[in-house]
Design an enzyme around this catalytic site. Structure first.
Site, PDB file in Angstrom:
ATOM      1  N   ARG A  44      16.772 -14.579  51.401  1.00 27.18           N
ATOM      2  CA  ARG A  44      15.849 -13.743  50.623  1.00 27.18           C
ATOM      3  C   ARG A  44      16.262 -13.748  49.156  1.00 27.18           C
ATOM      4  NH1 ARG A  44      16.005  -8.819  54.959  1.00 27.18           N
ATOM      5  NH2 ARG A  44      14.633  -9.753  56.510  1.00 27.18           N
ATOM      6  N   ARG A  70     -15.143 -16.954  63.152  1.00 29.16           N
ATOM      7  CA  ARG A  70     -15.671 -16.467  64.434  1.00 29.16           C
ATOM      8  C   ARG A  70     -15.527 -17.500  65.539  1.00 29.16           C
ATOM      9  NH1 ARG A  70     -19.290 -14.225  60.777  1.00 29.16           N
ATOM     10  NH2 ARG A  70     -18.351 -15.906  59.624  1.00 29.16           N
ATOM     11  N   LYS A 128      11.248  -0.712  57.415  1.00 30.63           N
ATOM     12  CA  LYS A 128      10.244   0.115  58.102  1.00 30.63           C
ATOM     13  C   LYS A 128      10.652   0.362  59.556  1.00 30.63           C
ATOM     14  CE  LYS A 128       6.816  -2.723  57.194  1.00 30.63           C
ATOM     15  NZ  LYS A 128       7.520  -3.564  56.227  1.00 30.63           N
ATOM     16  N   VAL A 150      12.802 -13.499  60.734  1.00 25.34           N
ATOM     17  CA  VAL A 150      11.993 -14.427  61.519  1.00 25.34           C
ATOM     18  C   VAL A 150      12.395 -15.875  61.263  1.00 25.34           C
ATOM     19  CG1 VAL A 150       9.633 -15.285  61.914  1.00 25.34           C
ATOM     20  CG2 VAL A 150      10.049 -12.831  61.682  1.00 25.34           C
ATOM     21  N   GLY A 195      15.142 -17.046  59.167  1.00 36.00           N
ATOM     22  CA  GLY A 195      16.527 -17.336  58.812  1.00 36.00           C
ATOM     23  C   GLY A 195      16.698 -17.838  57.378  1.00 36.00           C
ATOM     24  N   ARG A 196      15.623 -17.753  56.564  1.00 33.84           N
ATOM     25  CA  ARG A 196      15.733 -18.217  55.172  1.00 33.84           C
ATOM     26  C   ARG A 196      16.418 -17.160  54.303  1.00 33.84           C
ATOM     27  NH1 ARG A 196       9.520 -19.756  53.970  1.00 33.84           N
ATOM     28  NH2 ARG A 196       9.298 -17.635  54.750  1.00 33.84           N
ATOM     29  N   ASP A 218      10.423  -6.265  54.577  1.00 33.58           N
ATOM     30  CA  ASP A 218      11.876  -6.204  54.764  1.00 33.58           C
ATOM     31  C   ASP A 218      12.536  -5.049  54.025  1.00 33.58           C
ATOM     32  OD1 ASP A 218      11.628  -8.566  56.252  1.00 33.58           O
ATOM     33  OD2 ASP A 218      11.580  -9.691  54.384  1.00 33.58           O
ATOM     34  N   HIS A 244      11.024  -6.872  62.396  1.00 31.50           N
ATOM     35  CA  HIS A 244      11.604  -5.549  62.143  1.00 31.50           C
ATOM     36  C   HIS A 244      12.899  -5.422  62.915  1.00 31.50           C
ATOM     37  CE1 HIS A 244       7.237  -4.690  61.393  1.00 31.50           C
ATOM     38  NE2 HIS A 244       7.816  -4.392  60.257  1.00 31.50           N
ATOM     39  N   LYS A 258      13.497   0.735  60.896  1.00 32.54           N
ATOM     40  CA  LYS A 258      14.486   1.803  60.997  1.00 32.54           C
ATOM     41  C   LYS A 258      13.838   3.184  60.793  1.00 32.54           C
ATOM     42  CE  LYS A 258      17.647   4.404  58.555  1.00 32.54           C
ATOM     43  NZ  LYS A 258      18.992   4.304  59.069  1.00 32.54           N
TER      44      LYS A 258
END
Ligand code: IMP
Ligand code: MG
Length: 337
Positions: free
Chosen positions: A254, A137, A16, A249, A251-252, A13, A43, A18
């Site tokens: 930061r 695998r 990148k 992604v 909505g929490r 966040d 992004h 931009k």
């Protein structure tokens, strides 16, 4: 200097999307290759007045002649990928490596409960359980999914051919250095390495083919989910400073803290960065909003940039002054054919 890798020096966040969208327009990037974990990344790209929240496609989509590839190391959620192709109208120029692993509903389900949801506080997008199954695998690959058939390609071959022909290639890392499974704040991290070397390996490009590694740093530090953030501010303090951000992604909220020189310095080492981009300078210094030349930046902004350069020992060549792809100070005259 055709091959450039972009990675984040903090916890994701940092903007990148931009930086990549600016470079893809400036340098008429021939190929943008998406590396990183999978759709846990978000992004935000603002282009021609429209905001896009990209989780699967490379942010280089804004340059409409750019080939958009997703490397074998990346986990694909077919539903999200196909929706992004539709939204960005990029049909016909997207390629997915045959060996990308596929996120299935069972992965999302197990990412939304127990240890991963409660202790690690993941994004719940299924990436950790999918990578776990891949290590066993037993995971499904893109080549087994009929809806992806038209998109399948040999990403290493395409990217290495473009590099050999001297075309401009951008490798887009996701997440951030300190979310790396190897070099991050374990166990509060993502499900694989996300440094520049890992980004190259995701795509199938070796280290001798890389010309520049741009480390993206934000003018303040944020992280989302669980895990330590030195000098963390309260949400109220963050709101006062304009650092109170909400995750793309999930909505929490930061968590935020001032710019961290120690982390930035170590990130330069871990990624062998050759230069840095500093984003959201306008959030710290509103008088710099929309500025596009270094001279126009305020004295305080220039002092911060100088301090950072002295500490991290690589030049700050790109300075973000707003969310739009073209709101940027460009001191780097690299690439451009
Ligand atoms: P996971 O990658 O969904 O397993 O989540 C592990 C940790 O990484 C959580 O703290 C997430 O919030 C964080 N994380 C994963 N991807 C990103 C990203 O793109 N930006 C910021 N944080 C992320
Ligand atoms: Mg993000």
């Amino acid at each position: 200097m055709p091959c450039t890798v972009i990675v984040c020096g903090f916890f994701g966040d940092t903007g990148k999307g931009k930086i990549v969208s600016y470079l893809s327009l400036r340098d008429k990037i021939a190929v943008a290759a998406r590396a990183g974990v999978g759709p846990n990344a978000g992004h935000t790209v603002v282009h021609k007045g429209k905001e896009y929240k990209m989780r699967m496609l490379p942010s280089g989509f804004v340059y409409d002649k750019c080939r958009l590839l997703v490397g074998a190391g990346v986990l694909i959620n077919p539903e999200i990928l196909l929706e992004e192709i539709r939204l960005t109208e990029s049909q016909g120029r997207v390629g997915v490596d045959r060996q990308c692993a596929i996120i299935e509903p069972k992965h999302i389900e197990s990412d939304k409960k127990g240890h991963l949801a409660q202790k690690i506080k993941t994004t719940g997008s299924g990436t950790g359980p999918c990578n776990a199954e891949r290590a066993l695998r037993a995971v499904k690959l893109a080549r087994e999914v009929p809806e992806l058939e038209k998109l399948l390609t040999d990403v290493p071959y395409e990217v290495n051919t473009a590099i050999a022909e001297g075309k401009n290639v951008l490798i887009e890392g996701t997440q951030g250095t300190y979310l790396s499974l190897y070099h991050g704040t374990y166990p509060y991290c993502t499900s694989k390495d996300v440094t520049a070397s890992a980004a190259c390996s995701d795509i199938g490009v070796g280290p001798t083919k890389v010309d520049e590694v741009i480390l993206v740093l934000k003018a303040y530090t944020t992280r989302v989910g669980a895990g330590p953030l030195p000098n963390e501010l309260s949400w109220e303090e963050a709101e006062k400073k304009g650092w109170a951000e909400v995750a793309t992604v999930t909505g929490r909220r930061r968590h935020s803290a001032p710019f961290n020189y120690d982390l930035a310095k170590r990130a330069v080492m871990l990624n062998s960065s050759t230069q840095a981009a500093l984003t959201k300078v306008d959030v710290l210094f509103p008088e710099c909003k929309g500025v596009t030349s270094y001279e126009e930046l305020s004295r305080e902004a220039k002092a911060l940039i100088k301090n950072i350069e002295e500490e991290i020992q690589v030049p700050v060549t790109l300075i973000g002054t707003g969310p739009g792809a073209l709101e940027i100070v460009d001191r780097w005259k690299g690439l451009t054919n």
